[in-house]
Design a protein around this motif. Structure first.
Motif, short mmCIF file in Angstrom:
data_model
loop_
_atom_site.label_atom_id
_atom_site.label_comp_id
_atom_site.label_asym_id
_atom_site.label_seq_id
_atom_site.Cartn_x
_atom_site.Cartn_y
_atom_site.Cartn_z
N SER A 129 0.93 -1.30 -0.23
CA SER A 129 0.18 0.00 0.15
C SER A 129 0.96 1.05 0.13
N PHE A 130 0.33 2.43 -0.33
CA PHE A 130 1.17 3.61 -0.48
C PHE A 130 0.34 4.54 0.46
N LYS A 131 1.34 5.67 0.70
CA LYS A 131 0.74 6.80 1.43
C LYS A 131 0.24 8.04 0.72
N LEU A 132 -0.02 7.68 -0.60
CA LEU A 132 -0.20 9.04 -1.57
C LEU A 132 -1.43 9.48 -1.19
N GLN A 133 -1.22 11.01 -0.88
CA GLN A 133 -2.60 11.85 -0.71
C GLN A 133 -3.14 12.49 -1.95
N GLU A 134 -2.08 12.86 -2.87
CA GLU A 134 -2.62 13.38 -4.04
C GLU A 134 -2.00 12.51 -5.10
N LEU A 135 -2.78 12.68 -6.44
CA LEU A 135 -2.65 11.81 -7.58
C LEU A 135 -3.15 12.28 -8.71
N TRP A 136 -2.15 12.64 -9.68
CA TRP A 136 -2.64 13.01 -10.91
C TRP A 136 -2.39 11.98 -11.86
N ASP A 137 -3.40 11.75 -13.05
CA ASP A 137 -3.31 10.71 -14.09
C ASP A 137 -4.34 11.15 -14.94
N ALA A 138 -3.77 11.20 -16.34
CA ALA A 138 -4.73 11.62 -17.41
C ALA A 138 -5.82 10.71 -17.66
N ARG A 139 -5.89 9.58 -17.52
CA ARG A 139 -7.14 8.56 -17.57
C ARG A 139 -7.10 7.41 -16.45
N ILE A 140 -8.11 7.41 -15.95
CA ILE A 140 -8.29 6.39 -14.95
C ILE A 140 -9.56 5.49 -15.52
N LEU A 141 -9.15 4.15 -15.42
CA LEU A 141 -10.06 3.14 -15.82
C LEU A 141 -10.78 2.75 -14.52
N PRO A 142 -11.78 1.98 -14.64
CA PRO A 142 -12.78 1.49 -13.42
C PRO A 142 -11.96 0.57 -12.70
N CYS A 152 -4.44 2.86 -1.98
CA CYS A 152 -4.12 4.25 -1.49
C CYS A 152 -5.21 4.79 -0.53
N PRO A 153 -5.16 4.19 0.70
CA PRO A 153 -6.71 4.44 1.33
C PRO A 153 -6.55 6.12 1.85
N GLN A 154 -5.21 6.63 1.60
CA GLN A 154 -5.38 8.09 2.26
C GLN A 154 -5.55 9.09 1.15
N LEU A 155 -5.81 8.48 -0.25
CA LEU A 155 -5.84 9.57 -1.12
C LEU A 155 -7.09 10.23 -0.98
N THR A 156 -6.92 11.64 -1.24
CA THR A 156 -7.77 12.68 -0.95
C THR A 156 -8.01 13.75 -2.19
N ARG A 157 -7.07 13.91 -2.66
CA ARG A 157 -6.88 14.95 -3.99
C ARG A 157 -6.62 14.22 -5.31
N LEU A 158 -7.27 14.56 -6.33
CA LEU A 158 -7.38 13.74 -7.53
C LEU A 158 -7.29 14.63 -8.70
N GLY A 159 -6.55 14.47 -9.56
CA GLY A 159 -6.62 15.17 -10.93
C GLY A 159 -6.62 14.36 -12.19
N THR A 160 -7.59 14.50 -12.90
CA THR A 160 -7.56 13.66 -14.06
C THR A 160 -8.44 14.28 -15.20
N ASP A 161 -8.61 13.52 -16.20
CA ASP A 161 -9.26 14.07 -17.36
C ASP A 161 -10.90 13.77 -16.89
N ALA A 162 -11.78 14.71 -17.56
CA ALA A 162 -13.23 14.48 -17.24
C ALA A 162 -13.90 13.27 -17.76
N SER A 163 -13.11 12.84 -18.58
CA SER A 163 -13.53 11.48 -19.20
C SER A 163 -13.57 10.21 -18.18
N SER A 164 -12.66 10.42 -17.17
CA SER A 164 -12.72 9.17 -16.32
C SER A 164 -13.60 9.47 -15.25
N LEU A 165 -14.62 10.45 -15.22
CA LEU A 165 -15.46 10.51 -14.20
C LEU A 165 -16.45 9.32 -13.90
#
Length: 383
Positions: A129-142, A152-165
């Protein structure tokens, strides 16, 4: 500098810098080397691994061998930004593998998919597991979103394309969401996401959003706890706008004074406001944002907490500014006054005199690209 914790070498870092930091700064927590073309995989290895001089050590780093000696900063680092550098996904793997307390990469990594690296490490190392709280990725698949929820249970901030919604509904820990729209209309996708997760959001940032109008009424209803918003907003005639007491900062694009007035009279706690007015064909011009609108907003309890007010172009004049000075005790920034067409040189001179005489902490900016204030000083000399 043994106790150095925060370093920014934006645009100028190289592998020698990183080697020196890795050896001599055991408490380093925050490192920003973005836009540095000489930062590559070798530079990242120099920062993290204690001895990369031998061929065996370099091979070990590339394949991610568990037990090789690392510099002490590997245990202290929490953020390292390598955006717009020459690193590859190999460096991402090194950092995720050898920096156990890493919380953020500080921005986009254009070398490829961060989720793919996380997935590869998860497959190789089992239940890592990782302690990442922020992550940016262009495309996130299901399936990648499902994995992030686990590793990444501590992930709270995410940046991605709207197509990943459509993939993000299960990431219930997200409180800050940045979406790149690329000037496309993702209005329905955003609403669908907000229906499920909007109540948890504290920050919503839309990038390249000019062709996607979000209805202000829907936003106030679906994101009652939002504190920061960057978006293009509109408002249908018959819809009611709810109070938005949580919102503190906003950067909005709009094409109607009616929308602005509705926002100001309902987001009454906003401190920092940046408004860009875009004229729709055959509709209002910037002249609709004038003294009367400011006075009306203040009468309806709007702007009372405002500290920084930026309006790209408007017809506000001295009367509107006097209203703000009278009713907004925390006001400390107005910009860009060169595009406030209701103001004249003598008005600026009068304002500067009053600021000086009353010792106000009020910064008047003529142009936001010239924030040193020299041009305002010249304007204030006009009799």
């Amino acid at each position: 500098m043994k106790n150095l914790r925060w370093v920014t070498l934006k645009g100028v870092a190289n592998k020698t810098f990183l080697l020196t930091l890795g050896i001599n700064c055991p408490h380093l927590e925050h490192l920003n080397v973005a836009q540095s073309p000489r930062i590559d995989d070798e530079a990242i290895a120099n920062l993290i691994v204690r001895d990369t001089s031998s061929a065996e050590s370099q091979r070990s780093v590339q394949v991610g061998v568990q037990h090789i000696p690392t510099n002490l900063c590997a245990n202290s680092l929490k953020m390292i930004c390598v955006s717009e550098t020459n690193v590859t996904l190999a460096s991402v793997g090194i950092l995720l593998h050898f920096v156990p307390n890493l919380e953020s990469f500080g921005g986009d990594i254009h070398a490829g998919s961060l989720c793919n690296v996380i997935n590869d490490l998860h497959l190789k190392e089992g239940h890592k597991s990782f302690k990442l709280q922020e992550l940016w990725d262009a495309r996130i698949l299901p399936q990648q979103a499902s994995l992030l929820k686990v590793v990444c249970p501590q992930l709270t901030r995410l940046g991605t394309d709207a197509s990943s919604l459509g993939s993000l509904e299960d990431l219930s820990s997200i409180t800050s969401l940045t979406l790149s729209l690329y000037y496309q209309n993702f209005e329905n996708d955003i609403y669908d996401y907000l229906l499920e997760n909007g109540e948890k959001l504290k920050e919503l940032i839309l990038v390249d959003h000019i062709n996607c109008y979000l209805d202000l009424s829907w936003l106030t209803e679906l994101t009652p706890n939002l504190e920061h918003l960057e978006a293009t907003v509109g408002l249908e005639e018959e819809l009611e706008v709810l109070k938005w007491p949580s919102l503190k900062t906003a950067r909005l694009t709009m094409e109607s004074s009616r929308v602005l007035l509705a926002f100001l009279t309902n987001a009454t706690e906003v401190r920092d406001l940046d408004i860009t007015f875009v004229r729709a064909p055959y509709q209002e011009t910037f002249e609709c944002i004038n003294d009367d609108l400011i006075i009306c907003a203040v009468i309806e309890d709007g702007l009372k907490k405002i500290q920084k007010l930026k309006i790209s172009e408007c017809a506000i004049g001295l009367k509107g500014i006097d209203c703000l000075l009278l009713h907004c005790p925390d006001l400390c920034y107005l910009a860009p006054l060169a595009f406030w067409h209701g103001l004249y040189n003598q008005d600026l001179h009068s304002l500067m005199q009053r600021i000086k005489e009353n010792n106000w902490q009020l910064k008047l900016i003529m142009r936001t690209d010239w924030e040193d204030g020299k041009e305002l000083q010249e304007a204030s000399k006009v009799p």
